[in-house]
Enzyme design. Sequence first.
Site, mmCIF file in Angstrom:
data_model
loop_
_atom_site.group_PDB
_atom_site.id
_atom_site.type_symbol
_atom_site.label_atom_id
_atom_site.label_comp_id
_atom_site.label_asym_id
_atom_site.label_seq_id
_atom_site.Cartn_x
_atom_site.Cartn_y
_atom_site.Cartn_z
ATOM 1 N N CYS A 1 0.850 -1.194 0.000
ATOM 2 C CA CYS A 1 0.000 0.000 0.000
ATOM 3 C C CYS A 1 0.884 1.242 0.000
ATOM 4 C CB CYS A 1 -0.905 0.012 1.219
ATOM 5 S SG CYS A 1 -1.901 1.512 1.366
ATOM 6 N N CYS B 1 -15.933 -6.225 20.362
ATOM 7 C CA CYS B 1 -14.882 -5.747 19.465
ATOM 8 C C CYS B 1 -13.679 -5.254 20.244
ATOM 9 C CB CYS B 1 -15.426 -4.625 18.567
ATOM 10 S SG CYS B 1 -16.068 -3.196 19.469
#
Length: 452
Positions: A72, A407
């Site tokens: 990236c 989470c």
Amino acid sequence: MPEKNQVYTAEITGLTSEGSGVCRIDGMAVFVPQTAVGDICGVKIVKVLKSYAFGKAEEILTPSPDRIEDNCPVYKKCGGCLLRHISYEAECRTKEGIVRDAFERIGGLFPEFDEFIGAESTERYRNKAQYPLAVRDGRAVCGFYAPRSHRVIPVEDCALQPEIFSDILQTVLDYINVKKLSVYSEETNTGIIRHIYLRRGAHSGQIMVCIVVRKDISRQLSALCRLLSEKYSDINSIIMNINPDNTNVILGDRCITLWGSDTISDTMCGNNVEISPLSFYQVNTVQAERLYAKALEYAAPGSSETIADLYCGAGTIGLSMAKQAAKIVGVEIIPQAVENAKENALRNGITNAEFHCGDAGEVFGKLRRQGCKPDIIVVDPPRKGCSSETVDIISEAAPKKIVMISCNPATAARDAKLLSERGYSVDKVCGVDLFPRTGHVECVVLLSRQKS
């Protein structure tokens, strides 16, 4: 004690939940971003605190076997991915360790740990993206925030998002620049367009485009609606969300449908669901289905049992369990999500589910006083975990089982510890990777009421 601006040779021996490598220099823990376990680095100290320090890798002297080349161009600038420099196998080991460490070290709990559930795909898995806007050299740009800041890093394409998001994004940006529409500035609280927000049904392919603005600019966006709807056949919904507040919260309460439907459709665990801009919906659909399957395995409801689904969002978890249970009672604080949950139940012919709007602790407390006695409680709280009131009300309800989806393993371990002090055994924990290449990891926890 290590000295600021000095360079030391050190080996990275661990990774934190924020994705930083950990080494020890002169007996002090030093956190070094973008390093891998086994790296031997030249570490420059950039900040020294009382009991730990921060450094940066000036040079990788001996690379770790886990290290790979990231693919990236903005990886080291953007605050999204944290782990693109290590293999996915190493990432899964790290995240499995984070879950285990949270329960054993933070919670003082030693449950059975099921096999970690890694992702089948680490690219293009997200069904949602929110891009903040900024002005660079007189032109509107958008991307993602740099770490620990609100400085926008322009991104042409993100490997975590569907490729079509990049095309739509560029079309919207070109329109904003050609029409010279005003872009919001957090520093001055001026300008109009704040975010471009995209959602896509992973199974249906339907796309929602949501433009977040400070005030109603429907007329200025009418030509954009025609352009997008003609160019992209998968777009089913174009929404304008109005957020006039001086806040870092992305979405406001008011949505205006500019073109198409108010929602998009998708399939989750075999159920057809409608997704609105404000609905909570897991961003990795395939992994969420595996997560919910594990939650159902832990809950193992009988045909005569009632399940209370707290923080239920659009009802996807409870509805995935409805066929096995006698009744589902969902609670969620976002009104639009509750309406979505009711519609989702109706759409799928599920008649044994009801949904209530309000704070999980308050509403469930009221339902209990009205006679609701769930056999199983499923709880999926935000990152901060359950409120103390919710923990108290859950334990007072005394369900046979509690299935917690979280989470944040640290707050899950904290809440599980509190429940263990109220008569529950923490039986099983399973880590699930819903966010490959990032520092986030989910877990599912099974707690059972002790007979005594």
